[in-house]
Design an enzyme around this catalytic site. Structure first.
Site, mmCIF file in Angstrom:
data_model
loop_
_atom_site.group_PDB
_atom_site.id
_atom_site.type_symbol
_atom_site.label_atom_id
_atom_site.label_comp_id
_atom_site.label_asym_id
_atom_site.label_seq_id
_atom_site.Cartn_x
_atom_site.Cartn_y
_atom_site.Cartn_z
ATOM 1 N N THR A 38 0.880 -1.280 -0.075
ATOM 2 C CA THR A 38 0.073 -0.204 -0.037
ATOM 3 C C THR A 38 0.956 1.248 -0.225
ATOM 4 O O THR A 38 0.490 2.426 0.109
ATOM 5 C CB THR A 38 -0.860 -0.004 1.215
ATOM 6 O OG1 THR A 38 -0.297 -0.380 2.393
ATOM 7 C CG2 THR A 38 -2.154 -0.935 0.841
ATOM 8 N N HIS A 43 8.549 0.058 5.949
ATOM 9 C CA HIS A 43 8.739 0.825 6.971
ATOM 10 C C HIS A 43 9.249 -0.196 8.080
ATOM 11 O O HIS A 43 9.446 -1.448 7.564
ATOM 12 C CB HIS A 43 7.539 1.660 7.580
ATOM 13 C CG HIS A 43 6.317 0.896 7.909
ATOM 14 N ND1 HIS A 43 6.231 -0.143 9.131
ATOM 15 C CD2 HIS A 43 5.353 0.902 7.320
ATOM 16 C CE1 HIS A 43 5.029 -0.651 8.914
ATOM 17 N NE2 HIS A 43 4.380 -0.205 7.880
ATOM 18 N N HIS A 46 7.923 -3.808 8.810
ATOM 19 C CA HIS A 46 8.147 -4.708 7.911
ATOM 20 C C HIS A 46 9.447 -5.491 8.016
ATOM 21 O O HIS A 46 9.519 -6.760 7.665
ATOM 22 C CB HIS A 46 8.090 -4.385 6.594
ATOM 23 C CG HIS A 46 6.973 -3.629 5.884
ATOM 24 N ND1 HIS A 46 6.649 -2.482 5.673
ATOM 25 C CD2 HIS A 46 5.620 -4.340 5.567
ATOM 26 C CE1 HIS A 46 5.427 -2.273 5.203
ATOM 27 N NE2 HIS A 46 4.972 -3.295 5.300
ATOM 28 N N LYS A 80 -7.060 -4.283 12.129
ATOM 29 C CA LYS A 80 -7.558 -3.198 11.715
ATOM 30 C C LYS A 80 -8.904 -2.895 12.140
ATOM 31 O O LYS A 80 -9.884 -3.753 12.207
ATOM 32 C CB LYS A 80 -7.509 -3.122 10.178
ATOM 33 C CG LYS A 80 -6.114 -3.509 9.616
ATOM 34 C CD LYS A 80 -5.181 -2.275 9.829
ATOM 35 C CE LYS A 80 -3.905 -2.598 9.178
ATOM 36 N NZ LYS A 80 -3.211 -3.681 9.446
ATOM 37 N N ARG A 84 -9.436 -0.671 4.337
ATOM 38 C CA ARG A 84 -8.473 0.320 3.837
ATOM 39 C C ARG A 84 -8.943 0.550 2.311
ATOM 40 O O ARG A 84 -9.936 0.267 1.780
ATOM 41 C CB ARG A 84 -7.218 -0.592 3.501
ATOM 42 C CG ARG A 84 -6.584 -1.203 4.486
ATOM 43 C CD ARG A 84 -5.492 -1.806 4.121
ATOM 44 N NE ARG A 84 -4.754 -2.639 5.341
ATOM 45 C CZ ARG A 84 -3.783 -3.281 5.489
ATOM 46 N NH1 ARG A 84 -3.128 -3.526 4.162
ATOM 47 N NH2 ARG A 84 -3.171 -4.097 6.382
ATOM 48 N N GLN A 176 -5.467 -15.122 0.810
ATOM 49 C CA GLN A 176 -4.399 -15.446 1.244
ATOM 50 C C GLN A 176 -4.017 -17.130 1.424
ATOM 51 O O GLN A 176 -2.958 -17.459 0.988
ATOM 52 C CB GLN A 176 -3.961 -14.904 2.643
ATOM 53 C CG GLN A 176 -2.795 -14.989 3.004
ATOM 54 C CD GLN A 176 -2.338 -14.189 4.330
ATOM 55 O OE1 GLN A 176 -2.895 -13.181 4.550
ATOM 56 N NE2 GLN A 176 -1.243 -14.764 5.268
ATOM 57 N N ASP A 197 0.101 -11.801 14.329
ATOM 58 C CA ASP A 197 -1.418 -11.368 13.968
ATOM 59 C C ASP A 197 -1.763 -12.185 12.761
ATOM 60 O O ASP A 197 -3.074 -12.163 12.083
ATOM 61 C CB ASP A 197 -1.566 -9.890 13.619
ATOM 62 C CG ASP A 197 -0.612 -9.454 12.642
ATOM 63 O OD1 ASP A 197 0.672 -9.929 12.599
ATOM 64 O OD2 ASP A 197 -1.027 -8.679 11.917
ATOM 65 N N LYS A 234 3.862 1.490 20.670
ATOM 66 C CA LYS A 234 3.795 0.822 19.407
ATOM 67 C C LYS A 234 5.308 0.753 18.789
ATOM 68 O O LYS A 234 5.886 2.020 18.603
ATOM 69 C CB LYS A 234 2.891 1.193 18.559
ATOM 70 C CG LYS A 234 2.796 0.545 17.165
ATOM 71 C CD LYS A 234 1.564 0.791 16.201
ATOM 72 C CE LYS A 234 1.262 -0.153 15.240
ATOM 73 N NZ LYS A 234 0.212 0.138 14.391
ATOM 74 N N LYS A 237 6.563 3.573 15.435
ATOM 75 C CA LYS A 237 5.893 4.785 15.490
ATOM 76 C C LYS A 237 6.516 5.859 15.951
ATOM 77 O O LYS A 237 7.143 6.028 17.203
ATOM 78 C CB LYS A 237 4.443 4.847 16.200
ATOM 79 C CG LYS A 237 3.774 3.485 15.268
ATOM 80 C CD LYS A 237 2.957 4.560 14.012
ATOM 81 C CE LYS A 237 2.072 3.736 13.184
ATOM 82 N NZ LYS A 237 1.581 4.481 12.010
ATOM 83 N N THR A 238 6.543 6.970 15.399
ATOM 84 C CA THR A 238 7.169 8.222 16.120
ATOM 85 C C THR A 238 6.197 9.569 16.102
ATOM 86 O O THR A 238 5.264 9.113 15.484
ATOM 87 C CB THR A 238 8.405 8.708 15.504
ATOM 88 O OG1 THR A 238 8.054 9.458 14.138
ATOM 89 C CG2 THR A 238 9.558 7.665 15.336
#
Length: 432
Positions: A38, A43, A46, A80, A84, A176, A197, A234, A237-238
């Site tokens: 996506t 990031h 991954h 989620k 999306r 999947q 997950d 998390k 994340k910043t």
């Protein structure tokens, strides 16, 4: 190298199906990890599954990276709370090409080794598969009861928001699962890996393979824990969002700083997960950390390894030099060498002022620049006093006198002036 043992001591095994380790010890095995396309960059979230593929290849096995062009058009409901946005094919192809370039820094795609990595896109085998054929060939093998029992489905259906779940997302695990079946048949892929997950989706694949091809068709699943921070926050994340691998979104300096600033507890965990350092090297670094925690050897080595792996050794060295500008005794030469993006990253958050390029070209006395043109000092008297005591610097060079003329030749990257008041107060001036 025993792949499962390697992952276990690194803290990267959450669960796996029976027989997984035996299969990997028996023969070279192909395994895949799915990557959501996506965005046109990975990031650091991954990186866990990418490192699993890297260790898998190091252990002599064959890694397959699956870019989910088809499944990315739907969106995985796992973890989620809402659906999306769907992407078009052109965007997905662009994202796939960008992601492959990033993966090539971790995996060997191009050699003629039997375990050379492969990149596939499930859009290639799904785009011409009609809906009728899919529900006939695939849908008939799994009951609604089986699919409803998955945690990702149950969590979405039990939320207080009553958002619910569309049929599109409900069908995700079938798609999947079919990916695994397709790769099992066409790439001899026997193992799917991912985050914890994904356990429900992955085991749907192993079940679909068994029901489609018979009980003798063995397929396996292995998932790693979801990575968290010691404080419960998390990972990855910043305040400004995700930490990306592409320098367009996260500069190498910011990337380096992210790893450098993790807590001691997190550094001890992350260095096992995100580097290929040996058990002995990591144990040695942990001992150094115990003996001299203020020197932060774990964080420094972690930042070095990951920044070099994702970017380059040159980017790592530049990030270290840039850090010295704020936290060390960097010289004006160091400051002049760094590029504009790094400069802005280093001084993000410091007070900034705009000044007239035309006025600067004509020359401005430092005292006027730092009081009238930019409110760095509340008064000219205070500016004079601090300059006399050697407490004012421009571009990391001490100001000889308050009436020194500053002009366009002083600009960094043809655009910026860095003024330092005392030891810790920085101000960035931009000529416009």
């Amino acid at each position: 190298m025993n792949f499962v043992e390697e992952l276990k001591w690194r803290g990267m095994v959450h669960d796996m199906t029976p027989g997984t380790e035996e299969q990997l010890q028996k023969e070279m095995t192909s395994a895949y990890v799915g990557i959501d396309p996506t965005a046109d960059s990975l990031h650091i979230g991954h990186l866990v599954s990418v490192m699993m593929l890297k260790h898998f290849q190091r252990a002599g096995h064959r890694p397959i990276a699956l870019v989910g062009g088809a499944t990315g058009m739907i969106g995985d409901p796992s973890m989620k709370s809402a659906e999306r946005n769907l992407l078009d094919e052109a965007t997905l192809r662009h994202n796939q090409n960008c992601i492959r370039k990033q993966l090539a820094k971790f995996l060997d795609f191009d050699s003629d080794a039997p375990n050379a990595a492969k990149l596939v896109n499930n859009y290639d085998w799904m785009k011409d598969y009609t809906f009728l054929n899919f529900i006939r060939d695939v849908g008939k093998h799994l009951t609604v009861n089986y699919m409803m029992a998955k945690d990702s489905v149950k969590k979405r259906l039990s939320t207080e928001s009553n958002v619910g779940m569309s049929f599109t997302e409900f069908s995700y695990q079938l798609l999947q699962g079919y990916d695994f079946l397709h790769l099992y048949q066409h790439e001899r892929c026997r193992l799917q890996m991912g985050g914890s997950d994904q356990w429900g989706n992955i085991t749907t694949g192993t079940e679909l393979i068994r029901r489609t091809l018979g009980p003798e068709a063995e397929a396996f699943a292995l998932v790693c824990p979801l990575i968290t921070k010691a404080d419960g926050g998390k990972f990855g994340k910043t305040e400004s969002g995700n930490v990306w691998l592409d320098r367009r979104y996260t500069s190498p300096y910011k990337f380096y700083q992210f790893w450098l600033n993790v807590s001691d507890e997190d550094a001890a965990k992350y260095i096992k997960i995100f580097t290929a350092l040996s058990r002995e090297e990591i144990a040695s670094l942990e001992n150094e950390q115990i003996e001299a925690p203020h020197l932060r050897p774990l964080q420094k080595r972690l930042a070095q390894e990951v920044t070099t792996m994702v970017h380059s050794e040159e980017d790592y060295n530049a990030a270290v030099e840039a850090s010295l500008i704020l936290f060390g005794n960097a010289t004006s030469d160091t400051l002049k060498k760094i590029d504009e993006d790094t400069l802005l990253s280093v001084f993000e958050g410091v007070p900034q002022f705009e000044i007239s390029r035309d006025e600067l070209s004509a020359g401005i006395k430092a005292i006027d620049l730092c009081t009238d043109k930019a409110a760095i000092f509340p008064s000219k008297c205070e500016m004079r006093k601090l300059t006399q005591s050697g407490g004012v610097s421009i571009n990391k060079e001490k100001l000889a006198g308050h009436d020194t003329v500053i002009n366009a030749d002083h600009l960094l990257n043809g655009k910026y002036l860095l003024v330092q008041r005392g030891k810790k107060n920085y101000f960035l001036l931009t000529a416009k």
